[in-house]
Enzyme design. Sequence first.
Site, PDB file in Angstrom:
ATOM      1  CD1 TRP A 156      -1.720  -2.239   2.223  1.00  0.00           C
ATOM      2  CD2 TRP A 156      -2.523  -1.847   0.173  1.00  0.00           C
ATOM      3  NE1 TRP A 156      -2.478  -3.314   1.862  1.00  0.00           N
ATOM      4  CE2 TRP A 156      -2.993  -3.111   0.611  1.00  0.00           C
ATOM      5  CE3 TRP A 156      -2.898  -1.408  -1.091  1.00  0.00           C
ATOM      6  CZ2 TRP A 156      -3.813  -3.923  -0.175  1.00  0.00           C
ATOM      7  CZ3 TRP A 156      -3.699  -2.209  -1.874  1.00  0.00           C
ATOM      8  CH2 TRP A 156      -4.155  -3.444  -1.418  1.00  0.00           C
ATOM      9  CG  ASP A 157       3.923   2.285   2.979  1.00  0.00           C
ATOM     10  OD1 ASP A 157       3.074   3.125   3.293  1.00  0.00           O
ATOM     11  OD2 ASP A 157       4.591   1.657   3.811  1.00  0.00           O
ATOM     12  CG  LEU A 158       5.887  -0.376  -2.423  1.00  0.00           C
ATOM     13  CD1 LEU A 158       6.286  -1.742  -2.927  1.00  0.00           C
ATOM     14  CD2 LEU A 158       7.098   0.539  -2.335  1.00  0.00           C
TER      15      LEU A 158
END
Length: 395
Positions: A156-158
């Site tokens: 999700w960060d990416l």
Amino acid sequence: MRVVEAAAFVAAPLGGMTLAQMGADVIRIDALGGGLDYRRWPVTADNTSLFWCGLNKSKRSVALDLASPEGRELAMAIACAPGEDAGLFLTNFPPRGWLDHDALKARRPDLIQLTLQGDRHGGSAVDYTVNPRLGLPCVTGPVEGEGAVNHVLPAWDLITGQMVAVGLLAAERHRSRTGLGQHVKLALEDVGLAVMQHLGFIAEAQLGQPRQRHGNALFGAFGRDFLTQDGERVMVVGLTPRQWRSIVLATQLAVEFEALAERLQLDFKQEGDRFKAREPIASLVGAWMAARPMAEIAAAFDRHGVCWSRYQSMAELAQDPECSPANPMFRTAYQPGVGHMSLAGIPLEFSGTPRLDAEPAPRLGEHTEEVLAQLVGVDAAQFGRLHDRGIVGSA
């Protein structure tokens, strides 16, 4: 385009780096001594963060005493410095104090600020707290597994990092047409929720058929891992009709597959039917694989265009030619605090613009004097006085 970034963790720095690697002038505002992730693992033997170096390539660093009014004043002046292609500010810290959008907008009315939040309410969240809410740890791991299995990749960060770049570019395009700035908000949790809906996970559950664990099997078609005769592990995928035909041709199991499909009253031209028969199909493919060494399998798979990959360790990945200058995305360069290492640039390849070389992450405060002179008009004497008083830092 000039972007000023005050950020930590993965998503926001990744968004800034994505723009930097396409040619934007991205200026980090760093606290004296480094911020939250300046020493984040993995680190070298002398405690240089490979994490920080990896996510801040091609940027400039300005180190300021952000606890002091003068340091905050300088940070705001940098964020709001004039320039037609400037006035873009990125942060994932709470938008208050010198980070407050209204305070910055008062200095530059056309300011574009993108604030990354944990959730849409402004609460704290990171990848490892978003993922449990989405239910994915409950369908990750072996079929017979119990409990939750956290994924090691901060997905999700990416994804959010790329949306940060897209959001800033969209807002800048809007400003170029209207002259208007704006405050763009993006929540990490919302990115995860949106993707879960996009891919059908939420709809499945709403229809009473929530996703179950399937181990290493590809959901909805045929694909899974196998062991070769000499102990290598490979992943084989037959998602599309062409990929499935390639597996059939490479393994020379057409007769066996036809008999299996007839016995099960399934049509293996349909990917869903291949998923229903994944276990008996895997038994046939697995026996074929187990009877052959890796070299023979690789030759057959490559000859017939099978979609496959050999599992390799991180140590093997580090020696992979695709992680070297043999791949135009990579170059070997000196990273201060680390030494010579492979640096990855932007994966995008534009036909009209040459790919920019990946540049090392800056030393903390490396560009403080340079940026203050260029954007704020601080001369050498003024900088010296600020430095002596501990308001600014330099590498």
